[in-house]
Scaffold this motif. Sequence first.
Motif, PDB file in Angstrom:
ATOM      1  N   VAL A  19     -17.197  38.029 -39.592  1.00 12.48           N
ATOM      2  CA  VAL A  19     -16.029  37.923 -38.710  1.00 12.48           C
ATOM      3  C   VAL A  19     -16.223  38.794 -37.475  1.00 12.48           C
ATOM      4  N   LEU A  20     -16.712  40.004 -37.673  1.00 10.03           N
ATOM      5  CA  LEU A  20     -16.936  40.908 -36.544  1.00 10.03           C
ATOM      6  C   LEU A  20     -17.991  40.341 -35.590  1.00 10.03           C
ATOM      7  N   GLY A  73      -8.748  39.486 -36.136  1.00 12.61           N
ATOM      8  CA  GLY A  73     -10.044  39.582 -36.804  1.00 12.61           C
ATOM      9  C   GLY A  73     -10.490  40.996 -37.083  1.00 12.61           C
ATOM     10  N   VAL A  74     -10.237  41.907 -36.163  1.00 11.65           N
ATOM     11  CA  VAL A  74     -10.634  43.303 -36.367  1.00 11.65           C
ATOM     12  C   VAL A  74      -9.815  43.932 -37.486  1.00 11.65           C
ATOM     13  N   ALA A  75      -8.551  43.595 -37.572  1.00  8.14           N
ATOM     14  CA  ALA A  75      -7.729  44.113 -38.676  1.00  8.14           C
ATOM     15  C   ALA A  75      -8.320  43.681 -40.012  1.00  8.14           C
ATOM     16  N   PHE A  76      -8.710  42.409 -40.119  1.00  9.00           N
ATOM     17  CA  PHE A  76      -9.344  41.937 -41.351  1.00  9.00           C
ATOM     18  C   PHE A  76     -10.656  42.670 -41.606  1.00  9.00           C
ATOM     19  N   ALA A  77     -11.487  42.801 -40.570  1.00 11.48           N
ATOM     20  CA  ALA A  77     -12.805  43.423 -40.731  1.00 11.48           C
ATOM     21  C   ALA A  77     -12.684  44.869 -41.220  1.00 11.48           C
ATOM     22  N   ILE A  78     -11.721  45.601 -40.710  1.00 14.65           N
ATOM     23  CA  ILE A  78     -11.531  46.986 -41.149  1.00 14.65           C
ATOM     24  C   ILE A  78     -11.251  47.031 -42.642  1.00 14.65           C
TER      25      ILE A  78
END
Length: 193
Positions: A19-20, A73-78
């Motif tokens: 995702v990132l 997407g960044v929220a998920f990746a974290i």
Amino acid sequence: MHKLMMRLAKSMAYLGGAVLTLLIILTCISIAGRLLNGVFHGDLMERIAPGFSKWMTGWVGPVNGDFELVEAGVAFAIFAFLPLCQITAGHASVDVVANAFPRGVNRFLRMVTEVVFAAVLVLIAWRLGAGLASKYSNGETSFLLEFPVWWAYGISMIASVVAAIVGIYMGAVRTIEFFTGRILIWDGVEGEK
């Protein structure tokens, strides 16, 4: 059990990495589009090739809603990277004072840290679930793309639940290690003295 948790943590990290990577590509395309749009709107291009410049500015530009996709997407990746960080003891730590403590005190501190971290991860997952329910019921959408905001909450909550499960597992492992004096999961931190 440890192999299962490690596979789960690695799978989430791979998914978060994918995702990132897609978000990085999206951001690069958007920046390049914004830059090219500026070039084609420039005086030089409009003087040299006005028809080509007008044609290019009609479809070259930034990706619409790129920041909304990056935000979700960044929220998920974290949250996707947290399980691997938790199971491999990859969190940042300050050991200046802890190195002076006896092994038993350090094991106690590790146990407490893992249990508190697990509790925080469970709290985060719970509150994300509450946020998901709220966003789903009120039908809120993003500004430009108008996708339902609960989608971002949903994927982040799934990743946070996995992080909480791994956090609870590691809290249990460190608690057993403290009370038995045995090392169940070697991570390179224990046994330095």
